[in-house]
Scaffold this active site. Sequence first.
Site, PDB file in Angstrom:
ATOM      1  N   ASN A  58       0.749  -1.257   0.016  1.00  0.00           N
ATOM      2  CA  ASN A  58       0.069  -0.058   0.095  1.00  0.00           C
ATOM      3  C   ASN A  58       0.861   1.228  -0.158  1.00  0.00           C
ATOM      4  O   ASN A  58       1.948   1.274   0.608  1.00  0.00           O
ATOM      5  CB  ASN A  58      -0.976  -0.008   1.134  1.00  0.00           C
ATOM      6  CG  ASN A  58      -0.449  -0.390   2.363  1.00  0.00           C
ATOM      7  OD1 ASN A  58       0.833  -0.977   2.805  1.00  0.00           O
ATOM      8  ND2 ASN A  58      -1.278  -0.201   3.566  1.00  0.00           N
ATOM      9  N   GLU A  60       0.248   5.117   0.640  1.00  0.00           N
ATOM     10  CA  GLU A  60      -0.490   6.105   1.221  1.00  0.00           C
ATOM     11  C   GLU A  60      -0.388   7.573   0.787  1.00  0.00           C
ATOM     12  O   GLU A  60       0.945   7.938   0.245  1.00  0.00           O
ATOM     13  CB  GLU A  60      -0.991   5.999   2.690  1.00  0.00           C
ATOM     14  CG  GLU A  60      -1.388   4.695   3.183  1.00  0.00           C
ATOM     15  CD  GLU A  60      -1.665   4.589   4.776  1.00  0.00           C
ATOM     16  OE1 GLU A  60      -0.942   5.279   5.337  1.00  0.00           O
ATOM     17  OE2 GLU A  60      -2.248   3.600   4.946  1.00  0.00           O
ATOM     18  N   CYS A  69      -4.215   0.368  -2.501  1.00  0.00           N
ATOM     19  CA  CYS A  69      -3.941  -0.618  -1.788  1.00  0.00           C
ATOM     20  C   CYS A  69      -2.800  -1.685  -2.397  1.00  0.00           C
ATOM     21  O   CYS A  69      -2.522  -1.666  -3.613  1.00  0.00           O
ATOM     22  CB  CYS A  69      -5.442  -1.719  -1.690  1.00  0.00           C
ATOM     23  SG  CYS A  69      -6.362  -0.902  -0.871  1.00  0.00           S
ATOM     24  N   GLU A  71      -2.797  -4.803  -2.976  1.00  0.00           N
ATOM     25  CA  GLU A  71      -3.430  -5.806  -4.058  1.00  0.00           C
ATOM     26  C   GLU A  71      -3.374  -5.297  -5.492  1.00  0.00           C
ATOM     27  O   GLU A  71      -2.966  -5.816  -6.344  1.00  0.00           O
ATOM     28  CB  GLU A  71      -4.816  -6.486  -3.705  1.00  0.00           C
ATOM     29  CG  GLU A  71      -4.748  -7.008  -2.375  1.00  0.00           C
ATOM     30  CD  GLU A  71      -5.174  -6.068  -1.186  1.00  0.00           C
ATOM     31  OE1 GLU A  71      -4.677  -5.025  -1.037  1.00  0.00           O
ATOM     32  OE2 GLU A  71      -5.954  -6.492  -0.129  1.00  0.00           O
ATOM     33  N   CYS A 104     -10.090  -5.243   0.402  1.00  0.00           N
ATOM     34  CA  CYS A 104     -11.316  -4.120   0.215  1.00  0.00           C
ATOM     35  C   CYS A 104     -12.295  -4.696  -1.041  1.00  0.00           C
ATOM     36  O   CYS A 104     -11.620  -5.167  -1.959  1.00  0.00           O
ATOM     37  CB  CYS A 104     -10.786  -2.986   0.333  1.00  0.00           C
ATOM     38  SG  CYS A 104     -10.054  -1.982  -1.032  1.00  0.00           S
ATOM     39  N   CYS A 107     -10.462  -3.125  -4.191  1.00  0.00           N
ATOM     40  CA  CYS A 107      -9.534  -4.288  -4.667  1.00  0.00           C
ATOM     41  C   CYS A 107     -10.239  -5.690  -5.609  1.00  0.00           C
ATOM     42  O   CYS A 107      -9.881  -6.265  -6.170  1.00  0.00           O
ATOM     43  CB  CYS A 107      -8.616  -4.739  -3.603  1.00  0.00           C
ATOM     44  SG  CYS A 107      -7.433  -3.591  -3.247  1.00  0.00           S
TER      45      CYS A 107
HETATM   46  N1  THU Z   1      -5.176  -1.448   2.320  1.00  0.00           N
HETATM   47  C1  THU Z   1      -4.890  -2.408   1.653  1.00  0.00           C
HETATM   48  O1  THU Z   1      -3.556  -2.327   1.121  1.00  0.00           O
HETATM   49  N2  THU Z   1      -5.445  -3.454   1.116  1.00  0.00           N
HETATM   50  C2  THU Z   1      -6.671  -3.721   1.462  1.00  0.00           C
HETATM   51  O2  THU Z   1      -7.249  -4.614   0.957  1.00  0.00           O
HETATM   52  C3  THU Z   1      -7.282  -2.877   2.321  1.00  0.00           C
HETATM   53  C4  THU Z   1      -6.472  -1.897   2.733  1.00  0.00           C
HETATM   54  C5  THU Z   1      -4.436  -0.550   2.838  1.00  0.00           C
HETATM   55  C6  THU Z   1      -4.951   0.975   2.743  1.00  0.00           C
HETATM   56  C7  THU Z   1      -4.322   1.755   3.628  1.00  0.00           C
HETATM   57  O3  THU Z   1      -3.239   2.156   3.392  1.00  0.00           O
HETATM   58  C8  THU Z   1      -4.328   0.583   5.055  1.00  0.00           C
HETATM   59  O4  THU Z   1      -4.456  -0.660   4.556  1.00  0.00           O
HETATM   60  C9  THU Z   1      -5.240   1.156   5.875  1.00  0.00           C
HETATM   61  O5  THU Z   1      -6.766   1.093   5.284  1.00  0.00           O
END
Ligand code: THU
Length: 151
Positions: A58, A60, A69, A71, A104, A107
């Site tokens: 991920n 941010e 994310c 994935e 999520c 994704c």
């Molecule tokens: N996140 C992912 O990388 N994959 C997911 O499927 C859900 C959330 C990350 C996004 C964010 O940087 C952190 O997890 C918290 O939501």
Amino acid sequence: MIGIMVMNLFMKTISESLFDTLFEAAKGASGNAYAPYSRFPVGAALLADSGDIYIGCNVENASFGLTNCAERAAIFSAVADGCGPGDFQTLVIYTPGDVSHPPCGACRQVLSEFLSAESVVYSVSEFGKTRKWTMAELLPDSFILPEKERV
Ligand code: THU
């Protein structure tokens, strides 16, 4: 019990050693995550039919909604390398803590365009147990454009 056995028949699961390789790759990718806001570093390792492994983490941003994310990062990396829909076998997700997290919703939609309905997505947490789902279980009725809308 019978239900689980039948479900496993339709799951394209992978060998333990391949799983271990993907787990290490996903864990390594989570170590590179840029997650200063959530402090929740996620890693993903995507196995292509070619045998190549594409990783993602991920990333941010101070403008929170721009976060990407792990994935999707793995899928995007594979596409940049020439892969497309149907070229993948499985995905392993790694998250910190003791709970295994499914991908999520955003994704799931992106993954569903590239993985087949029987492809298995594994989620492994640092201290918890591994969970797994087929793509069809994760997103049974994904959005697809009508044929005529495709180029
Ligand atoms: N996140 C992912 O990388 N994959 C997911 O499927 C859900 C959330 C990350 C996004 C964010 O940087 C952190 O997890 C918290 O939501």
